[in-house]
Motif scaffolding. Structure first.
Motif, PDB file in Angstrom:
ATOM      1  N   PRO A 136     -96.789  19.618  34.413  1.00  0.00           N
ATOM      2  CA  PRO A 136     -96.539  20.598  33.510  1.00  0.00           C
ATOM      3  C   PRO A 136     -97.800  21.362  33.144  1.00  0.00           C
ATOM      4  O   PRO A 136     -98.720  20.742  33.365  1.00  0.00           O
ATOM      5  N   ALA A 137     -97.527  22.705  32.576  1.00  0.00           N
ATOM      6  CA  ALA A 137     -98.580  23.304  32.301  1.00  0.00           C
ATOM      7  C   ALA A 137     -98.253  24.517  31.302  1.00  0.00           C
ATOM      8  O   ALA A 137     -97.104  24.999  31.002  1.00  0.00           O
ATOM      9  N   VAL A 138     -99.448  24.750  30.436  1.00  0.00           N
ATOM     10  CA  VAL A 138     -99.377  25.884  29.512  1.00  0.00           C
ATOM     11  C   VAL A 138    -100.001  27.043  29.993  1.00  0.00           C
ATOM     12  O   VAL A 138    -101.183  26.750  30.414  1.00  0.00           O
ATOM     13  N   VAL A 139     -99.552  28.024  29.987  1.00  0.00           N
ATOM     14  CA  VAL A 139    -100.286  29.201  30.633  1.00  0.00           C
ATOM     15  C   VAL A 139    -100.241  30.014  29.613  1.00  0.00           C
ATOM     16  O   VAL A 139     -99.167  30.769  29.267  1.00  0.00           O
ATOM     17  N   ASP A 140    -101.590  30.548  29.191  1.00  0.00           N
ATOM     18  CA  ASP A 140    -101.644  31.603  28.065  1.00  0.00           C
ATOM     19  C   ASP A 140    -102.704  32.488  28.632  1.00  0.00           C
ATOM     20  O   ASP A 140    -103.483  32.469  29.487  1.00  0.00           O
ATOM     21  N   ALA A 141    -102.777  33.656  27.765  1.00  0.00           N
ATOM     22  CA  ALA A 141    -103.661  34.602  27.793  1.00  0.00           C
ATOM     23  C   ALA A 141    -104.023  35.205  29.380  1.00  0.00           C
ATOM     24  O   ALA A 141    -103.069  35.420  30.020  1.00  0.00           O
ATOM     25  N   GLY A 142    -105.246  35.053  29.671  1.00  0.00           N
ATOM     26  CA  GLY A 142    -105.567  35.514  31.240  1.00  0.00           C
ATOM     27  C   GLY A 142    -104.724  34.469  32.326  1.00  0.00           C
ATOM     28  O   GLY A 142    -104.800  35.166  33.391  1.00  0.00           O
ATOM     29  N   GLY A 143    -104.400  33.446  32.074  1.00  0.00           N
ATOM     30  CA  GLY A 143    -103.758  32.566  32.851  1.00  0.00           C
ATOM     31  C   GLY A 143    -102.343  33.256  33.385  1.00  0.00           C
ATOM     32  O   GLY A 143    -101.780  32.915  34.437  1.00  0.00           O
ATOM     33  N   LEU A 144    -101.723  34.113  32.247  1.00  0.00           N
ATOM     34  CA  LEU A 144    -100.511  34.638  32.534  1.00  0.00           C
ATOM     35  C   LEU A 144    -100.420  35.779  33.844  1.00  0.00           C
ATOM     36  O   LEU A 144     -99.524  35.880  34.493  1.00  0.00           O
ATOM     37  N   SER A 145    -101.716  36.126  33.940  1.00  0.00           N
ATOM     38  CA  SER A 145    -101.807  37.160  35.083  1.00  0.00           C
ATOM     39  C   SER A 145    -102.129  36.496  36.552  1.00  0.00           C
ATOM     40  O   SER A 145    -102.199  37.007  37.496  1.00  0.00           O
ATOM     41  N   LEU A 146    -101.994  35.128  36.501  1.00  0.00           N
ATOM     42  CA  LEU A 146    -102.291  34.468  37.719  1.00  0.00           C
ATOM     43  C   LEU A 146    -101.004  33.794  38.142  1.00  0.00           C
ATOM     44  O   LEU A 146    -101.004  33.388  39.401  1.00  0.00           O
ATOM     45  N   LEU A 147    -100.010  33.905  37.410  1.00  0.00           N
ATOM     46  CA  LEU A 147     -98.650  33.375  37.834  1.00  0.00           C
ATOM     47  C   LEU A 147     -98.045  33.914  38.870  1.00  0.00           C
ATOM     48  O   LEU A 147     -98.142  35.153  39.168  1.00  0.00           O
ATOM     49  N   GLU A 148     -97.559  33.276  39.737  1.00  0.00           N
ATOM     50  CA  GLU A 148     -96.921  33.695  40.732  1.00  0.00           C
ATOM     51  C   GLU A 148     -95.443  33.046  40.990  1.00  0.00           C
ATOM     52  O   GLU A 148     -95.233  32.015  41.485  1.00  0.00           O
ATOM     53  N   PRO A 149     -94.554  33.630  40.291  1.00  0.00           N
ATOM     54  CA  PRO A 149     -93.161  33.136  40.264  1.00  0.00           C
ATOM     55  C   PRO A 149     -92.401  33.111  41.560  1.00  0.00           C
ATOM     56  O   PRO A 149     -93.030  33.900  42.508  1.00  0.00           O
ATOM     57  N   PRO A 150     -91.575  32.238  41.852  1.00  0.00           N
ATOM     58  CA  PRO A 150     -90.761  31.221  40.774  1.00  0.00           C
ATOM     59  C   PRO A 150     -91.698  30.451  40.302  1.00  0.00           C
ATOM     60  O   PRO A 150     -92.275  29.798  41.109  1.00  0.00           O
ATOM     61  N   CYS A 151     -91.466  29.787  38.995  1.00  0.00           N
ATOM     62  CA  CYS A 151     -92.153  28.834  38.477  1.00  0.00           C
ATOM     63  C   CYS A 151     -91.143  27.786  37.841  1.00  0.00           C
ATOM     64  O   CYS A 151     -90.119  28.150  37.824  1.00  0.00           O
ATOM     65  N   PRO A 152     -91.522  26.628  37.787  1.00  0.00           N
ATOM     66  CA  PRO A 152     -90.843  25.503  37.318  1.00  0.00           C
ATOM     67  C   PRO A 152     -90.579  25.576  35.719  1.00  0.00           C
ATOM     68  O   PRO A 152     -91.275  26.227  35.362  1.00  0.00           O
ATOM     69  N   PRO A 153     -89.547  25.171  35.351  1.00  0.00           N
ATOM     70  CA  PRO A 153     -89.413  25.248  33.840  1.00  0.00           C
ATOM     71  C   PRO A 153     -90.461  24.374  33.049  1.00  0.00           C
ATOM     72  O   PRO A 153     -90.642  24.489  31.829  1.00  0.00           O
ATOM     73  N   TRP A 154     -91.225  23.563  33.786  1.00  0.00           N
ATOM     74  CA  TRP A 154     -92.111  22.645  33.041  1.00  0.00           C
ATOM     75  C   TRP A 154     -93.348  23.575  33.009  1.00  0.00           C
ATOM     76  O   TRP A 154     -94.336  23.134  32.396  1.00  0.00           O
ATOM     77  N   PHE A 155     -93.552  24.850  33.252  1.00  0.00           N
ATOM     78  CA  PHE A 155     -94.523  25.628  32.924  1.00  0.00           C
ATOM     79  C   PHE A 155     -94.001  26.523  31.763  1.00  0.00           C
ATOM     80  O   PHE A 155     -93.189  27.079  31.803  1.00  0.00           O
ATOM     81  N   VAL A 156     -94.917  26.285  30.770  1.00  0.00           N
ATOM     82  CA  VAL A 156     -94.682  27.083  29.418  1.00  0.00           C
ATOM     83  C   VAL A 156     -95.696  28.221  29.189  1.00  0.00           C
ATOM     84  O   VAL A 156     -96.820  27.959  29.170  1.00  0.00           O
ATOM     85  N   LEU A 157     -95.164  29.449  29.450  1.00  0.00           N
ATOM     86  CA  LEU A 157     -95.627  30.573  29.178  1.00  0.00           C
ATOM     87  C   LEU A 157     -95.804  30.947  27.591  1.00  0.00           C
ATOM     88  O   LEU A 157     -94.856  30.986  26.779  1.00  0.00           O
ATOM     89  N   THR A 158     -97.369  31.276  27.058  1.00  0.00           N
ATOM     90  CA  THR A 158     -97.370  31.408  25.697  1.00  0.00           C
ATOM     91  C   THR A 158     -97.601  32.787  25.241  1.00  0.00           C
ATOM     92  O   THR A 158     -98.529  32.871  24.874  1.00  0.00           O
ATOM     93  N   PRO A 159     -96.958  33.827  25.821  1.00  0.00           N
ATOM     94  CA  PRO A 159     -97.379  35.205  25.426  1.00  0.00           C
ATOM     95  C   PRO A 159     -97.138  35.510  23.987  1.00  0.00           C
ATOM     96  O   PRO A 159     -96.152  34.855  23.417  1.00  0.00           O
ATOM     97  N   HIS A 160     -97.935  36.662  23.258  1.00  0.00           N
ATOM     98  CA  HIS A 160     -97.722  37.108  22.231  1.00  0.00           C
ATOM     99  C   HIS A 160     -96.751  38.564  22.791  1.00  0.00           C
ATOM    100  O   HIS A 160     -96.768  38.626  23.950  1.00  0.00           O
ATOM    101  N   ALA A 161     -96.295  39.241  21.874  1.00  0.00           N
ATOM    102  CA  ALA A 161     -95.498  40.334  22.288  1.00  0.00           C
ATOM    103  C   ALA A 161     -96.191  41.220  23.204  1.00  0.00           C
ATOM    104  O   ALA A 161     -95.540  41.578  24.374  1.00  0.00           O
ATOM    105  N   GLY A 162     -97.409  41.565  23.220  1.00  0.00           N
ATOM    106  CA  GLY A 162     -98.014  42.375  23.998  1.00  0.00           C
ATOM    107  C   GLY A 162     -98.201  41.916  25.241  1.00  0.00           C
ATOM    108  O   GLY A 162     -97.992  42.700  26.252  1.00  0.00           O
ATOM    109  N   GLU A 163     -98.740  40.623  25.290  1.00  0.00           N
ATOM    110  CA  GLU A 163     -98.630  39.969  26.566  1.00  0.00           C
ATOM    111  C   GLU A 163     -97.332  39.941  27.295  1.00  0.00           C
ATOM    112  O   GLU A 163     -97.343  39.944  28.598  1.00  0.00           O
ATOM    113  N   LEU A 164     -96.330  39.639  26.274  1.00  0.00           N
ATOM    114  CA  LEU A 164     -95.019  39.594  27.148  1.00  0.00           C
ATOM    115  C   LEU A 164     -94.538  41.116  27.733  1.00  0.00           C
ATOM    116  O   LEU A 164     -94.131  41.316  28.875  1.00  0.00           O
TER     117      LEU A 164
END
Ligand SMILES: NC(=O)C1=CN([C@@H]2O[C@H](COP(=O)(O)OP(=O)(O)OC[C@H]3O[C@@H](n4cnc5c(N)ncnc54)[C@H](O)[C@@H]3O)[C@@H](O)[C@H]2O)[C@@H](O)CC1
Ligand SMILES: [K+]
Length: 513
Positions: free
Chosen positions: A350-378
């Protein structure tokens, strides 16, 4: 747990009962009247003579208000119904009239709107029964004008003058999505029937609901609710309390990839939160200088590679296009996490992906990744996936856009805000536990570390049960909010103080459960 159901589900559950002749409206309106009386008793010595103004629309929502008005009038209260539509519920109107209530036909004389609003503003209670789950779009016509005038007459302030009680929901909000597309009278209390509606729990409407009372009118709702809200007892019961055979690895190791020389504090905050939330161990994997700061603050942290049961990636890390490569160079933490983030079929961490980590994502991701953006990051994340959306759209309909991000990435999405919205594969949550004081720098870093510790503690289970990550993320939002309140009740709060309040917060949640 509060479970919220869409308007269509509530109607479907009502239908067979109405057919069987069950007096649903009488049940609903009687409970509403009792709630009004209880609130009044808390504020006045004598009920007799208290003034109640009903704002009454054309449908059954107005019917509820009228019937409740009848009950109140029989108890000696001075009740006036203001009709905003030519039509009004016949039985309700008759009940009010026979109980001695007064009726003002505002629809026939709109020039009286300001005077009626001023009179309502000075009453003891205003019942907002203009529209409920039958509303189509924003309030229109005399109802809209009356809300605008009444809001002006109250000086735009809730809690001053008349106490506003919304019948089923504040008239004009989106019952299913919490959207607010026109004037809405902010309520001090909302008495809702049968079940909560998602719009009562979701921003922006959630901020207009006041205290929420759910009245059981005997509906049996089937299937899954559209939205859930965890309560303290749910979180306390599910907390991974260690047993006598546990050790640091079974309690969960958090791998933290966070902070740069520009933002070292984020790593300190995330690490502090993970340690304070009861992680078995926290491994820091990042730039050496930041690691020194983390260790100086939290000597429990280990700055060496090894096994981890959850990753927290990204607090204090700039987006990849602005990254100066510190994480690539330092300790290989990012590479290790990237390996897990990328090699999904093999990796099951499982992973929490926050802030700069969000730009590293390469979907598809599994549901046990939790992205934690605020509205601007979303907004940024959604735009990268081709959605033409702006931050204000996300703020106006957070559930819709969090759900879209979940659909596009496969990950569980925790959208930060005054109300935290979480969407995973088995449903959505809306948590409103945090004082507004918590909107401060570093609060998100604390949430990331806390959530990392919670995921690590139940790592294998999170990977096995697709919906569990969302439930844990919602629980983290609750703990985070409660810790902020505990850190300094009713006043400003610093992020590190929130982390420091975690142990006592968890202890009290576990004790209450
Ligand atoms: N079905 C039942 O017996 C029960 C219904 N209940 C109440 O009934 C409500 C739903 O009643 P209805 O289906 O009659 O619908 P509503 O009373 O929510 O509203 C529909 C009426 O409002 C008007 N309207 C719609 N959109 C409007 C807008 N944007 N601006 C101004 N006016 C608008 C329409 O003319 C329509 O007649 C619930 O919210 C609840 O309060 C409760 O009494 C429980 C039992
Ligand atoms: K209403």
């Amino acid at each position: 747990m509060i479970e919220a159901w869409n308007a269509a589900d509530v109607r479907a559950a009502e239908a067979p009962l109405l057919e069987a002749g069950e007096p649903l409206m009488e049940r609903a309106s009687f409970a509403l009247a009792m709630q009004v009386l209880a609130d009044l008793r808390a504020r006045r010595r004598h009920l007799r003579g208290a003034r109640v103004v009903l704002l009454v629309g054309a449908g059954n929502n107005g019917g509820d208000a009228l019937h409740a008005g009848g009950v109140l009038a029989r108890r000696g209260l001075a009740v006036t119904a203001v009709l905003v539509s030519e039509r009004a519920h016949t039985g309700g109107l008759a009940a009010l009239r026979s109980a001695g209530g007064r009726v003002v036909e505002l629809f026939a004389d709109p020039a009286r709107t300001a005077a009626v609003a001023a009179d309502a503003a000075s009453a003891d209670v205003v019942l907002d029964g203009m529209v409920g789950i039958g509303a189509r779009g924003a309030l229109r016509g005399p109802a809209a004008d009356l809300v605008t005038a009444l809001t002006d007459a109250r000086g735009g302030r809730r809690g001053s003058g008349a106490r506003v009680v919304a019948v089923d929901l504040p008239s004009g909000i989106g019952a299913d999505d919490g959207t607010v597309d026109g004037p809405v009278l902010p309520a001090d209390r909302t008495v809702t029937f049968g079940a909560a509606k998602p719009g009562l729990l979701l921003p922006p409407a959630a901020h207009l609901v006041g205290e929420l009372t759910v009245v059981d009118i005997g509906l049996s709702l089937e299937g899954a609710p559209a939205l859930r809200r965890l309560e303290a007892v749910d979180v306390g019961r599910a907390w991974p309390v260690p047993g006598p055979t546990d050790q640091k690895y079974s309690r969960g190791v958090v791998g933290l990839v966070a902070g740069t020389s520009t933002y070292p504090g984020a790593a300190v905050l995330s690490a502090s939160a993970a340690v304070r939330a009861g992680a078995g161990m926290v491994r820091y994997r990042g730039p050496g200088a930041v690691g020194h700061a983390v260790l100086a603050a939290r000597p429990e942290v280990v700055a060496a590679p090894g096994r981890v049961q959850s990753w927290v990636v990204g607090p204090g890390v700039p987006p990849s296009d602005e990254d100066d490569g510190q994480h690539g160079r330092g300790g290989g933490g990012l590479a290790a996490a990237r390996g897990d983030l990328g090699g999904m079929s093999q990796g099951a961490t499982p992973a929490v992906v926050d802030a700069g980590g969000l730009s590293l994502l390469e979907p598809p991701c599994p549901p046990w990744f939790v992205l934690t953006p605020h509205a601007g990051e979303l907004e940024t994340l959604l735009r990268r996936h081709g959605e033409d959306v702006h931050r204000r759209d996300v703020e106006a309909a957070p559930l819709r856009w969090a759900r879209r991000a979940h659909e596009l990435t496969g990950a569980t999405v925790l959208l930060k805000g005054g109300v935290t919205v979480v969407v995973g594969p088995s449903g959505a949550y809306a948590q409103a536990d945090a004082p507004a004081w918590l909107s401060t720098a570093g609060a998100g870093d604390v949430l990331a570390g806390l959530l990392g510790a919670m995921l690590a503690a139940r790592s294998a289970e999170v990977v096995e049960r697709p919906g569990l990550a969302a439930e844990i993320a919602a629980a983290a939002a609750l703990v985070h909010g409660r810790a902020a309140e505990r850190a300094n009740p009713g006043g400003p709060v610093a992020a590190l103080d929130v982390a420091d309040a975690l142990p006592a917060t968890v202890a009290s949640l576990v004790a209450q459960a």
